[in-house]
Design a protein around this motif. Structure first.
Motif, PDB file in Angstrom:
ATOM      1  N   GLY A   4     106.485   4.715 -66.560  1.00  0.00           N
ATOM      2  CA  GLY A   4     107.057   6.004 -66.926  1.00  0.00           C
ATOM      3  C   GLY A   4     108.259   6.332 -66.072  1.00  0.00           C
ATOM      4  N   THR A   5     108.275   7.508 -65.476  1.00  0.00           N
ATOM      5  CA  THR A   5     109.531   7.900 -64.842  1.00  0.00           C
ATOM      6  C   THR A   5     109.412   8.466 -63.433  1.00  0.00           C
ATOM      7  N   ARG A  18      98.242   8.356 -65.290  1.00  0.00           N
ATOM      8  CA  ARG A  18      99.080   9.177 -66.160  1.00  0.00           C
ATOM      9  C   ARG A  18      99.535  10.432 -65.415  1.00  0.00           C
ATOM     10  N   ALA A  19     100.407  11.203 -66.054  1.00  0.00           N
ATOM     11  CA  ALA A  19     100.890  12.436 -65.436  1.00  0.00           C
ATOM     12  C   ALA A  19      99.712  13.334 -65.070  1.00  0.00           C
ATOM     13  N   ALA A  48     103.996  12.475 -61.819  1.00  0.00           N
ATOM     14  CA  ALA A  48     104.502  13.723 -62.390  1.00  0.00           C
ATOM     15  C   ALA A  48     104.905  13.558 -63.848  1.00  0.00           C
ATOM     16  N   GLU A  49     105.472  12.420 -64.193  1.00  0.00           N
ATOM     17  CA  GLU A  49     105.897  12.156 -65.576  1.00  0.00           C
ATOM     18  C   GLU A  49     105.592  10.708 -65.920  1.00  0.00           C
ATOM     19  N   GLY A  50     105.287  10.464 -67.180  1.00  0.00           N
ATOM     20  CA  GLY A  50     105.076   9.095 -67.644  1.00  0.00           C
ATOM     21  C   GLY A  50     103.803   8.507 -67.089  1.00  0.00           C
ATOM     22  N   VAL A  70     100.700  18.868 -61.912  1.00  0.00           N
ATOM     23  CA  VAL A  70     101.927  18.070 -61.978  1.00  0.00           C
ATOM     24  C   VAL A  70     103.001  18.662 -61.069  1.00  0.00           C
TER      25      VAL A  70
END
Length: 328
Positions: free
Chosen positions: A194-195, A227-228, A211-213, A247
Motif C-alpha cells: 500500500g502506501t 491493513r490500515a 495508516a493507508e493501504g 489510523v
C-alpha cells in the motif's frame, strides 16, 4: 556494483542547474533540501555544473555552418533576447536552438563527468540526532520521514529498499506491483502492499502501524498481512502481537502528538527520547506499567513535564534534558 548514479538523478541535477539560473528564494530552499536528501546529489550536481562551464566555452567560440541546400537553416527570432550586436549598430540574429543545444550539452557533459567521479560504496546511511526530524525523498517518489535518534541505510543500486537500523520512520511509498518496496529490520522485513506506514525499531522489538493501504510483515517463522488500522509488535524472541489502532495515531509523532492505548511506560520513555531529546528515567519495575493518553510534544518543555506528571500520577524532576520519575 555500479560506480554510476542512476539516470534519473543526473536528469534531476540538470533540471536544477537550469532552474537555478532564474531561481527565487523558495527554489533555492527546495534545491538545498534536494542536496541534503542524498549524499550523492552534491557530487552529481557539481559534475553537471562543471560540464556546463566547459560546454558554454565551446559554444561561445563555435561557428555554425550555413545552409547549402542540403541542411535546414536554423530558426531565427526577432525577440530582443535573441538579438546580439556585432560591436556597431548591426544586429545579428541568434539561432533559437542555441540554448536548447546548450541544455542538451549539459546533460551529455554531466553524464560523462559523473562517470569520472571516484567510486563510492553503494550503501550509505542517514542519521538524525534525538529531537530532530528529517525528510528523505527517494528517487522513485517515495518519502521517508525520520524521527529523532534514527538511522536508516540506503542503497544507491536499489532505491526500492531501506534498512532501518534503529529508531522510527514513517514511510509514504510509491506503490509498484512489479517492484515492491521493502523495509529491512534485522532478519525481518516489511513489503509494501500500500502506501503509508510507520516503523519503530529498538533493541527490544519491532513495531509497525499501517495508516493507508497494506504491508506484509515477513518474519523468520511467520508472515502476516497488515491493513490500515493494524498494528504489529514483534519482539526479539519472535513473539508477534497484532492489535487495532486509530489510523490517525499512526506516525502521529510527526504532528507533535504521541498517542497511547495501554502502552508500557518504557515505550513512552523511548518515544520521548526520539521526539524531543528528553531522557525519561523510570524507577525499577515502572517500565512495564501500562499507560494510555495523548502527549503533545510541540509545546513548552515545562508544560509538557507538568502534563506528563498528571498523566502518570508521579513526580517528575527535570535536570536539563534528563527527567527522573521519583520513586515512592
Amino acid at each position: 556494483m555500479s560506480a554510476f548514479p542512476d539516470r534519473a538523478m543526473v536528469e534531476k541535477a540538470v533540471a536544477w542547474h537550469l532552474r537555478l539560473k532564474e531561481a527565487d528564494e523558495d527554489a533555492w530552499i527546495q534545491f538545498a533540501a534536494w542536496l541534503e536528501a542524498d549524499p550523492a546529489h552534491n557530487g552529481v550536481y557539481e559534475a553537471v555544473a562543471d560540464g556546463d562551464v566547459r560546454m558554454s566555452l565551446l559554444l561561445e567560440s563555435a561557428t555554425f555552418p550555413p545552409a547549402d541546400g542540403h541542411e535546414r537553416l536554423p530558426e531565427f527570432s526577432n525577440d530582443e533576447d535573441d538579438i546580439a550586436y556585432d560591436g556597431g549598430s548591426e544586429r545579428v540574429l541568434r539561432p533559437r536552438w542555441r540554448w536548447g543545444a546548450l541544455a542538451a550539452s549539459i546533460a551529455a557533459a554531466g553524464l560523462i563527468a559523473v562517470q569520472m567521479l571516484p567510486n563510492r560504496d553503494s550503501p550509505y546511511s542517514i542519521e538524525t540526532p534525538a529531537g530532530e526530524t528529517r525528510t528523505v525523498s527517494l528517487a522513485d517518489g517515495s518519502e521517508v520521514l525520520l524521527n529523532g535518534g534514527t538511522k536508516i541505510i540506503l542503497d544507491k543500486n536499489d532505491i526500492r529498499s531501506v534498512e532501518i537500523a534503529r529508531g522510527e520512520a514513517r514511510f509514504a511509498v510509491e506503490h509498484d506491483d512489479s517492484d515492491p518496496f521493502t523495509v529491512v529490520a534485522g532478519e525481518q522485513r516489511l513489503v509494501d502492499i500500500g502506501t503509508v506506514f510507520n516503523v519503530v525499531r529498538t533493541d527490544r522489538q519491532l513495531r509497525v502501524g499501517v495508516a493507508e493501504g497494506a504491508v506484509r510483515f515477513e518474519g523468520a517463522a511467520r508472515a502476516v498481512n497488515l491493513r490500515a488500522g493494524d498494528s504489529l509488535t514483534a519482539d526479539s524472541r519472535g513473539t508477534i502481537e497484532i492489535s487495532q489502532i486509530a489510523v490517525a495515531s499512526v506516525g502521529s509523532w510527526a504532528d507533535g502528538k504521541l498517542v497511547y492505548d495501554q502502552a508500557p511506560l518504557a515505550q513512552v520513555a523511548d518515544d520521548l527520547s526520539r521526539s524531543i531529546g528528553i531522557s525519561l528515567e523510570l524507577p525499577r519495575g515502572m517500565g512495564s506499567r501500562s499507560f494510555s493518553g495523548v502527549i503533545q510534544t510541540d509545546g513548552d518543555r515545562e508544560a509538557l513535564r507538568a502534563r506528563l506528571e498528571e498523566l502518570i500520577g508521579e513526580k517528575i524532576v527535570a535536570d536539563g534534558t534528563r527527567w527522573f520519575v521519583e520513586a515512592r
